[in-house]
Design a protein around this motif. Structure first.
Motif, short mmCIF file in Angstrom:
data_model
loop_
_atom_site.label_atom_id
_atom_site.label_comp_id
_atom_site.label_asym_id
_atom_site.label_seq_id
_atom_site.Cartn_x
_atom_site.Cartn_y
_atom_site.Cartn_z
N UNK A 74 0.73 -1.22 -0.03
CA UNK A 74 -0.02 -0.08 0.05
C UNK A 74 0.87 1.29 0.03
N UNK A 75 2.08 1.17 0.98
CA UNK A 75 2.92 2.23 0.83
C UNK A 75 3.62 2.66 -0.50
N UNK A 76 3.98 1.36 -1.14
CA UNK A 76 4.63 1.54 -2.59
C UNK A 76 3.44 2.28 -3.46
N UNK A 77 2.14 1.64 -3.50
CA UNK A 77 1.21 2.33 -4.42
C UNK A 77 1.02 3.66 -4.11
N UNK A 78 0.86 4.08 -2.75
CA UNK A 78 0.64 5.44 -2.57
C UNK A 78 1.92 6.38 -2.87
N UNK A 79 2.96 5.78 -2.75
CA UNK A 79 4.42 6.61 -2.93
C UNK A 79 4.44 6.79 -4.50
N UNK A 80 3.86 5.74 -5.26
CA UNK A 80 4.01 5.75 -6.94
C UNK A 80 3.07 6.68 -7.51
N UNK A 81 2.24 7.68 -6.73
CA UNK A 81 1.13 8.23 -7.37
C UNK A 81 -0.05 7.75 -6.90
N UNK A 82 -0.31 6.62 -6.46
CA UNK A 82 -1.67 6.13 -5.78
C UNK A 82 -2.64 6.19 -6.68
N UNK A 83 -3.88 6.55 -6.07
CA UNK A 83 -5.08 6.39 -6.72
C UNK A 83 -5.73 7.83 -6.89
N UNK A 84 -4.98 8.90 -6.36
CA UNK A 84 -5.50 10.19 -6.24
C UNK A 84 -6.26 10.59 -5.18
N UNK A 85 -6.12 9.76 -4.08
CA UNK A 85 -6.83 10.13 -2.73
C UNK A 85 -5.98 11.15 -1.96
N UNK A 86 -4.56 10.96 -2.12
CA UNK A 86 -3.89 11.82 -1.35
C UNK A 86 -3.80 13.23 -1.93
N UNK A 87 -4.22 13.44 -3.16
CA UNK A 87 -4.23 14.88 -3.67
C UNK A 87 -5.49 15.39 -3.22
N UNK A 88 -6.62 14.87 -2.95
CA UNK A 88 -7.86 15.29 -2.70
C UNK A 88 -7.75 15.65 -1.08
N UNK A 89 -7.23 14.63 -0.35
CA UNK A 89 -6.86 14.77 1.17
C UNK A 89 -6.00 16.08 1.46
N UNK A 90 -4.93 16.23 0.65
CA UNK A 90 -3.83 17.38 1.04
C UNK A 90 -4.99 18.77 0.58
N UNK A 91 -5.56 18.70 -0.49
CA UNK A 91 -6.32 19.85 -0.87
C UNK A 91 -7.39 20.18 0.29
N UNK A 92 -8.03 19.06 0.83
CA UNK A 92 -8.93 19.57 1.90
C UNK A 92 -8.14 19.79 3.24
N UNK A 93 -7.10 19.31 3.52
CA UNK A 93 -6.51 19.57 4.64
C UNK A 93 -5.73 21.26 4.58
#
Length: 110
Positions: A74-93
């Motif tokens: 899961x960390x490899x997937x997220x670190x490699x671009x992921x599914x776009x969830x981190x972008x949304x969470x970052x924007x909201x934070x």
């Protein structure tokens, strides 16, 4: 005509200042950690029915360490671009961490 009025919180200007010295890099890391946790929860059912016995199976030890393997994937997937969830969470934070430029007007001062 409508009786709807925008609340003052939506109409006052805001500055993009992160309180508490939080940096955009810290927010990004937090968002990626959240995405990795989410992905680990989504990957876990894929391994639920797999047998750990057989010629190359590790038995009880393999099932014990399986959670670490899922977390690493899961960390490899997220670190490699992921599914776009981190972008949304970052924007909201970042939007939640903005502070008002001026204090809100109260009824007494209006």
């Amino acid at each position: 005509m409508s009786d709807l009025v925008a609340p003052p919180a939506l109409t006052r200007p805001v500055a993009t200042v992160l309180p508490g010295g939080g940096s955009r890099e810290q927010v990004r890391r937090t968002a990626e950690e959240f995405e990795a946790t989410f992905l680990a929860q989504m990957l876990q059912p894929m391994f639920a029915g797999l047998e750990t016995n057989g010629p190359f199976g590790g038995g009880h030890a393999e099932s014990t360490w399986r959670g670490f393997l899922i977390d690493a994937m899961a960390r490899q997937i997220a670190g490699g671009g992921g599914i776009g969830l981190a972008d949304q969470v970052q924007r909201e934070l970042l939007s939640l961490q903005t502070v008002p430029v001026a204090p809100p007007a109260t009824e007494e001062s209006a």
